[in-house]
Motif scaffolding. Structure first.
Motif, PDB file in Angstrom:
ATOM      1  N   ASN A   3      -7.939  -9.419  13.767  1.00 35.33           N
ATOM      2  CA  ASN A   3      -7.499  -9.058  12.420  1.00 35.33           C
ATOM      3  C   ASN A   3      -6.973  -7.630  12.323  1.00 35.33           C
ATOM      4  O   ASN A   3      -6.804  -7.113  11.233  1.00 35.33           O
ATOM      5  CB  ASN A   3      -8.648  -9.228  11.423  1.00 35.33           C
ATOM      6  CG  ASN A   3      -9.019 -10.676  11.232  1.00 35.33           C
ATOM      7  OD1 ASN A   3      -8.172 -11.555  11.329  1.00 35.33           O
ATOM      8  ND2 ASN A   3     -10.281 -10.946  10.987  1.00 35.33           N
TER       9      ASN A   3
ATOM     10  N   TRP B   3       0.307   0.734   7.632  1.00 36.67           N
ATOM     11  CA  TRP B   3      -0.165  -0.448   8.352  1.00 36.67           C
ATOM     12  C   TRP B   3       0.710  -1.664   8.079  1.00 36.67           C
ATOM     13  O   TRP B   3       1.290  -1.801   7.002  1.00 36.67           O
ATOM     14  CB  TRP B   3      -1.609  -0.766   7.967  1.00 36.67           C
ATOM     15  CG  TRP B   3      -2.591   0.264   8.415  1.00 36.67           C
ATOM     16  CD1 TRP B   3      -3.275   1.141   7.622  1.00 36.67           C
ATOM     17  CD2 TRP B   3      -3.004   0.546   9.752  1.00 36.67           C
ATOM     18  NE1 TRP B   3      -4.077   1.941   8.390  1.00 36.67           N
ATOM     19  CE2 TRP B   3      -3.933   1.597   9.701  1.00 36.67           C
ATOM     20  CE3 TRP B   3      -2.664   0.018  10.998  1.00 36.67           C
ATOM     21  CZ2 TRP B   3      -4.536   2.127  10.845  1.00 36.67           C
ATOM     22  CZ3 TRP B   3      -3.273   0.541  12.132  1.00 36.67           C
ATOM     23  CH2 TRP B   3      -4.188   1.577  12.051  1.00 36.67           C
TER      24      TRP B   3
ATOM     25  N   ILE C 296      -0.357  -4.687   7.723  1.00 36.52           N
ATOM     26  CA  ILE C 296      -1.062  -5.547   6.764  1.00 36.52           C
ATOM     27  C   ILE C 296      -1.293  -4.715   5.508  1.00 36.52           C
ATOM     28  O   ILE C 296      -2.004  -3.700   5.544  1.00 36.52           O
ATOM     29  CB  ILE C 296      -2.387  -6.068   7.344  1.00 36.52           C
ATOM     30  CG1 ILE C 296      -2.118  -6.934   8.582  1.00 36.52           C
ATOM     31  CG2 ILE C 296      -3.168  -6.859   6.289  1.00 36.52           C
ATOM     32  CD1 ILE C 296      -3.367  -7.416   9.302  1.00 36.52           C
ATOM     33  N   ALA C 297      -0.680  -5.123   4.408  1.00 36.18           N
ATOM     34  CA  ALA C 297      -0.658  -4.325   3.180  1.00 36.18           C
ATOM     35  C   ALA C 297      -2.047  -3.930   2.681  1.00 36.18           C
ATOM     36  O   ALA C 297      -2.233  -2.819   2.192  1.00 36.18           O
ATOM     37  CB  ALA C 297       0.096  -5.074   2.089  1.00 36.18           C
ATOM     38  N   LYS C 298      -3.043  -4.804   2.819  1.00 36.70           N
ATOM     39  CA  LYS C 298      -4.372  -4.480   2.274  1.00 36.70           C
ATOM     40  C   LYS C 298      -5.061  -3.344   3.029  1.00 36.70           C
ATOM     41  O   LYS C 298      -6.034  -2.788   2.547  1.00 36.70           O
ATOM     42  CB  LYS C 298      -5.264  -5.714   2.215  1.00 36.70           C
ATOM     43  CG  LYS C 298      -5.663  -6.284   3.540  1.00 36.70           C
ATOM     44  CD  LYS C 298      -6.507  -7.531   3.343  1.00 36.70           C
ATOM     45  CE  LYS C 298      -6.887  -8.154   4.677  1.00 36.70           C
ATOM     46  NZ  LYS C 298      -7.684  -9.349   4.482  1.00 36.70           N
ATOM     47  N   TRP C 299      -4.553  -2.971   4.203  1.00 31.13           N
ATOM     48  CA  TRP C 299      -5.093  -1.831   4.933  1.00 31.13           C
ATOM     49  C   TRP C 299      -4.560  -0.511   4.375  1.00 31.13           C
ATOM     50  O   TRP C 299      -5.120   0.543   4.642  1.00 31.13           O
ATOM     51  CB  TRP C 299      -4.750  -1.945   6.417  1.00 31.13           C
ATOM     52  CG  TRP C 299      -5.707  -2.809   7.170  1.00 31.13           C
ATOM     53  CD1 TRP C 299      -5.952  -4.130   6.958  1.00 31.13           C
ATOM     54  CD2 TRP C 299      -6.555  -2.420   8.245  1.00 31.13           C
ATOM     55  NE1 TRP C 299      -6.884  -4.583   7.849  1.00 31.13           N
ATOM     56  CE2 TRP C 299      -7.269  -3.557   8.649  1.00 31.13           C
ATOM     57  CE3 TRP C 299      -6.750  -1.221   8.920  1.00 31.13           C
ATOM     58  CZ2 TRP C 299      -8.184  -3.522   9.689  1.00 31.13           C
ATOM     59  CZ3 TRP C 299      -7.652  -1.199   9.960  1.00 31.13           C
ATOM     60  CH2 TRP C 299      -8.358  -2.332  10.335  1.00 31.13           C
ATOM     61  N   ASN C 300      -3.473  -0.575   3.625  1.00 29.73           N
ATOM     62  CA  ASN C 300      -2.899   0.622   3.014  1.00 29.73           C
ATOM     63  C   ASN C 300      -3.546   0.843   1.658  1.00 29.73           C
ATOM     64  O   ASN C 300      -3.942  -0.098   0.982  1.00 29.73           O
ATOM     65  CB  ASN C 300      -1.385   0.462   2.858  1.00 29.73           C
ATOM     66  CG  ASN C 300      -0.703   0.282   4.196  1.00 29.73           C
ATOM     67  OD1 ASN C 300      -0.917   1.062   5.113  1.00 29.73           O
ATOM     68  ND2 ASN C 300       0.103  -0.757   4.318  1.00 29.73           N
ATOM     69  N   GLY C 301      -3.632   2.098   1.239  1.00 30.83           N
ATOM     70  CA  GLY C 301      -4.167   2.410  -0.070  1.00 30.83           C
ATOM     71  C   GLY C 301      -3.167   2.085  -1.171  1.00 30.83           C
ATOM     72  O   GLY C 301      -2.083   1.536  -0.916  1.00 30.83           O
ATOM     73  N   LYS C 302      -3.508   2.452  -2.384  1.00 34.12           N
ATOM     74  CA  LYS C 302      -2.613   2.199  -3.518  1.00 34.12           C
ATOM     75  C   LYS C 302      -1.268   2.901  -3.354  1.00 34.12           C
ATOM     76  O   LYS C 302      -0.262   2.450  -3.878  1.00 34.12           O
ATOM     77  CB  LYS C 302      -3.276   2.649  -4.819  1.00 34.12           C
ATOM     78  CG  LYS C 302      -4.440   1.771  -5.217  1.00 34.12           C
ATOM     79  CD  LYS C 302      -5.045   2.214  -6.525  1.00 34.12           C
ATOM     80  CE  LYS C 302      -6.203   1.305  -6.879  1.00 34.12           C
ATOM     81  NZ  LYS C 302      -6.834   1.670  -8.135  1.00 34.12           N
TER      82      LYS C 302
ATOM     83  N   SER D 145      -2.299   4.978   4.520  1.00 32.10           N
ATOM     84  CA  SER D 145      -3.723   5.139   4.761  1.00 32.10           C
ATOM     85  C   SER D 145      -3.957   6.414   5.563  1.00 32.10           C
ATOM     86  O   SER D 145      -3.145   6.767   6.423  1.00 32.10           O
ATOM     87  CB  SER D 145      -4.246   3.929   5.542  1.00 32.10           C
ATOM     88  OG  SER D 145      -5.597   4.084   5.880  1.00 32.10           O
TER      89      SER D 145
END
Length: 91
Positions: A31, A61, A63-69, A73
């Motif tokens: 992942n 990153w 994968i978008a959810k690994w990046n902050g708002k 990151s």
């Protein structure tokens, strides 16, 4: 800018668990996203006289959810493995 982790802006990296950490990892190897190093900076952590310096690596990153708002990151360089260095052309 280069530091002792041999990271440079433009390098392709992936997140790796630091081998000396005692915190169990819940992220499996399958992942792990790839990321591009956007910036490397040294920041002051704490207040004088107990302040220290810390290197922070800004990563985008895959994968978008690994990046902050903000869409990026901030990572500790010891948690990153360089997969490919950016080739810099000689001028």
């Amino acid at each position: 800018m280069k530091d002792h982790y041999d990271l440079s802006i433009g390098d392709l990296v992936r997140y790796v668990k630091h081998p000396k950490t005692i915190i169990p990892s819940i992220i499996t190897g399958s992942n792990l996203p790839l990321g591009i190093v956007l910036d490397i900076k040294t920041v002051i952590v704490g207040v004088h006289p107990d302040a220290g310096l810390m290197t922070v690596v800004t990563v985008k990153w895959s994968i978008a959810k690994w990046n902050g708002k903000s869409g990026i990151s901030e990572e500790n360089p010891c948690d990153l493995e360089v997969l490919q260095k950016l080739k810099k052309e000689l001028i």
